[in-house]
Write a protein that holds these residues in place. Structure first.
Motif, PDB file in Angstrom:
ATOM      1  N   ARG A 172       0.822  -1.216   0.000  1.00 55.92           N
ATOM      2  CA  ARG A 172       0.000   0.000   0.000  1.00 55.92           C
ATOM      3  C   ARG A 172       0.854   1.263   0.000  1.00 55.92           C
ATOM      4  NH1 ARG A 172      -4.144   1.196   4.870  1.00 55.92           N
ATOM      5  NH2 ARG A 172      -2.199   1.666   5.959  1.00 55.92           N
ATOM      6  N   GLY A 173       1.968   1.231   0.694  1.00 50.52           N
ATOM      7  CA  GLY A 173       2.790   2.428   0.825  1.00 50.52           C
ATOM      8  C   GLY A 173       3.842   2.593  -0.251  1.00 50.52           C
ATOM      9  N   PHE A 174       3.729   1.851  -1.350  1.00 51.77           N
ATOM     10  CA  PHE A 174       4.734   1.965  -2.408  1.00 51.77           C
ATOM     11  C   PHE A 174       4.467   3.218  -3.240  1.00 51.77           C
ATOM     12  CE2 PHE A 174       6.801   1.211  -6.447  1.00 51.77           C
ATOM     13  CZ  PHE A 174       8.033   0.692  -6.047  1.00 51.77           C
ATOM     14  N   LEU A 175       5.321   4.214  -3.087  1.00 52.80           N
ATOM     15  CA  LEU A 175       5.215   5.472  -3.834  1.00 52.80           C
ATOM     16  C   LEU A 175       6.551   5.743  -4.528  1.00 52.80           C
ATOM     17  CD1 LEU A 175       3.401   7.699  -1.149  1.00 52.80           C
ATOM     18  CD2 LEU A 175       2.367   6.461  -3.065  1.00 52.80           C
TER      19      LEU A 175
ATOM     20  N   VAL B  32      -5.800   8.340 -14.693  1.00 55.28           N
ATOM     21  CA  VAL B  32      -5.795   7.915 -13.300  1.00 55.28           C
ATOM     22  C   VAL B  32      -4.526   8.390 -12.600  1.00 55.28           C
ATOM     23  CG1 VAL B  32      -5.881   5.938 -11.734  1.00 55.28           C
ATOM     24  CG2 VAL B  32      -7.210   5.904 -13.849  1.00 55.28           C
ATOM     25  N   VAL B  33      -3.402   8.269 -13.266  1.00 57.59           N
ATOM     26  CA  VAL B  33      -2.135   8.711 -12.670  1.00 57.59           C
ATOM     27  C   VAL B  33      -2.178  10.211 -12.376  1.00 57.59           C
ATOM     28  CG1 VAL B  33       0.335   9.048 -13.115  1.00 57.59           C
ATOM     29  CG2 VAL B  33      -0.755   6.862 -13.665  1.00 57.59           C
ATOM     30  N   ALA B  34      -2.718  10.990 -13.297  1.00 55.32           N
ATOM     31  CA  ALA B  34      -2.818  12.441 -13.079  1.00 55.32           C
ATOM     32  C   ALA B  34      -3.687  12.751 -11.866  1.00 55.32           C
ATOM     33  CB  ALA B  34      -3.382  13.120 -14.328  1.00 55.32           C
ATOM     34  N   ALA B  35      -4.823  12.042 -11.740  1.00 58.68           N
ATOM     35  CA  ALA B  35      -5.698  12.264 -10.589  1.00 58.68           C
ATOM     36  C   ALA B  35      -5.025  11.846  -9.291  1.00 58.68           C
ATOM     37  CB  ALA B  35      -7.001  11.482 -10.789  1.00 58.68           C
ATOM     38  N   GLN B  36      -4.276  10.760  -9.346  1.00 62.26           N
ATOM     39  CA  GLN B  36      -3.561  10.293  -8.156  1.00 62.26           C
ATOM     40  C   GLN B  36      -2.496  11.308  -7.730  1.00 62.26           C
ATOM     41  OE1 GLN B  36      -4.844   7.686  -6.621  1.00 62.26           O
ATOM     42  NE2 GLN B  36      -4.097   5.779  -7.533  1.00 62.26           N
ATOM     43  N   ALA B  37      -1.738  11.814  -8.697  1.00 59.20           N
ATOM     44  CA  ALA B  37      -0.701  12.798  -8.384  1.00 59.20           C
ATOM     45  C   ALA B  37      -1.316  14.073  -7.821  1.00 59.20           C
ATOM     46  CB  ALA B  37       0.122  13.107  -9.635  1.00 59.20           C
ATOM     47  N   GLN B  38      -2.446  14.483  -8.376  1.00 58.18           N
ATOM     48  CA  GLN B  38      -3.131  15.675  -7.867  1.00 58.18           C
ATOM     49  C   GLN B  38      -3.592  15.455  -6.430  1.00 58.18           C
ATOM     50  OE1 GLN B  38      -3.666  18.786  -9.469  1.00 58.18           O
ATOM     51  NE2 GLN B  38      -4.168  19.274  -7.336  1.00 58.18           N
ATOM     52  N   ALA B  39      -4.140  14.283  -6.160  1.00 57.24           N
ATOM     53  CA  ALA B  39      -4.614  13.986  -4.810  1.00 57.24           C
ATOM     54  C   ALA B  39      -3.462  13.970  -3.803  1.00 57.24           C
ATOM     55  CB  ALA B  39      -5.341  12.649  -4.799  1.00 57.24           C
TER      56      ALA B  39
ATOM     57  N   ALA C 176      -1.412   3.994 -11.501  1.00 51.05           N
ATOM     58  CA  ALA C 176      -2.859   3.791 -11.536  1.00 51.05           C
ATOM     59  C   ALA C 176      -3.326   2.791 -10.485  1.00 51.05           C
ATOM     60  CB  ALA C 176      -3.286   3.314 -12.920  1.00 51.05           C
ATOM     61  N   THR C 177      -2.404   2.077  -9.874  1.00 55.66           N
ATOM     62  CA  THR C 177      -2.754   1.072  -8.869  1.00 55.66           C
ATOM     63  C   THR C 177      -2.454   1.526  -7.448  1.00 55.66           C
ATOM     64  OG1 THR C 177      -0.574   0.045  -9.066  1.00 55.66           O
ATOM     65  CG2 THR C 177      -2.312  -0.790 -10.501  1.00 55.66           C
ATOM     66  N   THR C 178      -1.958   2.745  -7.269  1.00 57.07           N
ATOM     67  CA  THR C 178      -1.585   3.226  -5.945  1.00 57.07           C
ATOM     68  C   THR C 178      -2.807   3.369  -5.044  1.00 57.07           C
ATOM     69  OG1 THR C 178       0.266   4.432  -6.928  1.00 57.07           O
ATOM     70  CG2 THR C 178      -0.368   5.035  -4.688  1.00 57.07           C
ATOM     71  N   ARG C 179      -2.704   2.907  -3.808  1.00 58.68           N
ATOM     72  CA  ARG C 179      -3.792   3.039  -2.845  1.00 58.68           C
ATOM     73  C   ARG C 179      -3.817   4.461  -2.305  1.00 58.68           C
ATOM     74  NH1 ARG C 179      -1.729  -1.992  -4.319  1.00 58.68           N
ATOM     75  NH2 ARG C 179      -2.818  -3.701  -3.277  1.00 58.68           N
ATOM     76  N   SER C 180      -4.981   5.099  -2.363  1.00 60.27           N
ATOM     77  CA  SER C 180      -5.077   6.503  -1.956  1.00 60.27           C
ATOM     78  C   SER C 180      -4.832   6.692  -0.472  1.00 60.27           C
ATOM     79  CB  SER C 180      -6.447   7.068  -2.338  1.00 60.27           C
ATOM     80  OG  SER C 180      -7.488   6.313  -1.737  1.00 60.27           O
ATOM     81  N   ALA C 181      -5.006   5.649   0.333  1.00 59.33           N
ATOM     82  CA  ALA C 181      -4.759   5.773   1.770  1.00 59.33           C
ATOM     83  C   ALA C 181      -3.316   6.170   2.048  1.00 59.33           C
ATOM     84  CB  ALA C 181      -5.094   4.465   2.477  1.00 59.33           C
ATOM     85  N   ALA C 182      -2.412   5.804   1.139  1.00 63.95           N
ATOM     86  CA  ALA C 182      -1.001   6.130   1.346  1.00 63.95           C
ATOM     87  C   ALA C 182      -0.747   7.633   1.294  1.00 63.95           C
ATOM     88  CB  ALA C 182      -0.149   5.430   0.288  1.00 63.95           C
ATOM     89  N   PHE C 183      -1.617   8.395   0.618  1.00 63.37           N
ATOM     90  CA  PHE C 183      -1.394   9.832   0.471  1.00 63.37           C
ATOM     91  C   PHE C 183      -1.489  10.544   1.812  1.00 63.37           C
ATOM     92  CE2 PHE C 183      -3.495   9.293  -3.964  1.00 63.37           C
ATOM     93  CZ  PHE C 183      -2.387   8.601  -4.400  1.00 63.37           C
ATOM     94  N   SER C 184      -2.551  10.281   2.552  1.00 68.56           N
ATOM     95  CA  SER C 184      -2.706  10.939   3.855  1.00 68.56           C
ATOM     96  C   SER C 184      -1.641  10.458   4.833  1.00 68.56           C
ATOM     97  CB  SER C 184      -4.107  10.679   4.419  1.00 68.56           C
ATOM     98  OG  SER C 184      -4.363   9.290   4.552  1.00 68.56           O
ATOM     99  N   GLU C 185      -1.269   9.185   4.737  1.00 67.28           N
ATOM    100  CA  GLU C 185      -0.236   8.654   5.626  1.00 67.28           C
ATOM    101  C   GLU C 185       1.112   9.322   5.353  1.00 67.28           C
ATOM    102  OE1 GLU C 185      -0.300   4.474   4.984  1.00 67.28           O
ATOM    103  OE2 GLU C 185      -2.357   4.233   5.712  1.00 67.28           O
ATOM    104  N   ALA C 186       1.473   9.446   4.076  1.00 68.61           N
ATOM    105  CA  ALA C 186       2.740  10.113   3.724  1.00 68.61           C
ATOM    106  C   ALA C 186       2.707  11.583   4.155  1.00 68.61           C
ATOM    107  CB  ALA C 186       2.987   9.988   2.225  1.00 68.61           C
TER     108      ALA C 186
END
Length: 379
Positions: free
Chosen positions: A24-27, A293-300, A361-371
């Motif tokens: 999950r935390g792979f960024l 999806v990658v663009a939306a993930q990076a924005q988030a 595109a497979t990154t879990r969004s939960a990792a964003f707030s954790e990072a």
């Protein structure tokens, strides 16, 4: 009132995402991309075939090279005859650098070293010279390129996406300012498979398999325009890059007519099989869908860092942005990097002041707030 269901794109994307199972935390996709289940299964299957050694095994193993070339041709827009395989992005760039003679090649001094050392070594060997522009963080915009051109410039070498800043190069703009007579060499490893670019703007495109394509190490594609084929000599080539390579007569054979002329030797069929499988998986969903999806993930991720008070140093607007998000942690980046690792988050440390995080595109969004929560204590 009608209810709209999942579209074919939705189904394809869901199937694509279900093919991966990274932590999950792979960024850290700008460093390497964990391969899919399909890639792992293909490599295992090929290894089992090799272990059995049955009739026709060689044809199957080395047929993976054809699969990879054909899939890369479809995704890149180059004719399959103009697509060859080599061992890595670095090796492909060395083959290109030593294939040019005379004139100078314009390269950013802030490039990843894989795109500077080939030109430095080529210069030392008396081939084409190199002109280094700017320094770390320099964006190779069309304006920067235009100001740096000289009558002696025969080629410009750029990364489609800069490894340090996440800046996406304007390949069409660079093509316009350098004109038709100069070669445009593009290192596409930080973009291919997740950025919907017109790769045919390049005269040479070199892409390793291990990052965003997610195929592991050991294979790369080398695609050339007709002008690139004409002007880049196959100086660093081998016995598999010539005609009648199976005729062992002690004579030097002429190079193959297509991009296969840059082949040095047979590549590992496990590497080419992984490459072919990963490219085929990208084709099932399409690069534009993955890019969205990658663009939306990076924005988030950027939004979470903003909310945590962490400076974002990478481009934020879609035309210039990629999947790379750079966090500014002045003087404490190493501490922050260690804290992220303790929290199960994988990122790349860049010097004393910067951390590079990269999403797919497979990154879990939960990792964003954790990072963001970890980095907030260092901002």
């Amino acid at each position: 009132m009608s209810m709209s269901g999942p579209t074919p794109h939705d189904d394809a994307l869901a199937s694509y995402q279900a093919s991966f199972s990274e932590a999950r935390g792979f960024l850290n996709f700008a460093s390497y991309g964990p391969p899919s289940h399909a890639v792992r299964q293909r490599v295992t299957h090929l290894m089992e075939l090799a272990a059995d050694g049955g009739s026709g095994t060689n044809d199957t193993l080395y047929g993976e090279t054809v699969r990879a070339r054909e899939s890369f041709a479809r995704l890149s827009g180059f004719p399959v005859g103009n697509v060859g395989l080599t061992g890595s992005t670095s090796l492909g760039l060395f083959q290109v650098a030593f294939g040019l003679t005379g004139g100078s090649v314009l390269v950013s001094a802030g490039e990843f070293p894989a795109n500077t050392y080939p030109w430095l070594r080529s210069r030392a060997a008396g081939r084409a010279r190199v002109e280094l522009v700017g320094g770390p963080g320099t964006r190779m915009t069309p304006d920067v390129v235009a100001r740096s051109l000289t009558p002696d410039t025969v080629a410009v070498s750029v990364s489609a996406v800069d490894f340090r800043t996440g800046y996406r190069a304007d390949l069409a703009g660079i093509r316009a300012v350098i004109g038709a007579d100069r070669l445009l060499v593009v290192d596409g490893i930080q973009a291919f498979g997740v950025a919907d670019l017109d790769w045919t703007q390049a005269d040479v495109l070199v892409v390793g398999a291990q990052k965003w394509i997610r195929a592991g190490w050991g294979a790369a594609a080398l695609a050339l325009s007709p002008q690139g084929m004409e002007r880049i000599e196959p100086l660093l080539t081998g016995w598999t890059g010539v005609t009648d390579s199976g005729r062992y007569d002690g004579e030097e054979h002429p190079p193959l007519p297509g991009a296969g002329r840059f082949s040095l030797s047979n590549l590992s069929p496990y590497a080419t099989g992984a490459f072919a499988e990963a490219l085929a998986l990208i084709e099932t969903v399409g690069v534009p869908v993955i890019e969205g999806v990658v663009a939306a993930q990076a924005q988030a991720l950027g939004d979470h860092l903003d909310a945590a008070g962490v400076p974002v140093l990478s481009p934020r607007n879609r035309p210039e942005a990629a999947g790379i998000v750079v966090a500014g942690i002045p003087g404490r980046a190493a501490e922050a990097h260690a804290a992220l690792a303790d929290a199960g988050i994988t990122a790349t440390l860049h010097g004393e002041d910067r951390l590079r995080l990269s999403v797919h595109a497979t990154t879990r969004s939960a990792a964003f707030s954790e990072a963001a929560a970890v980095l907030a204590t260092f901002a």
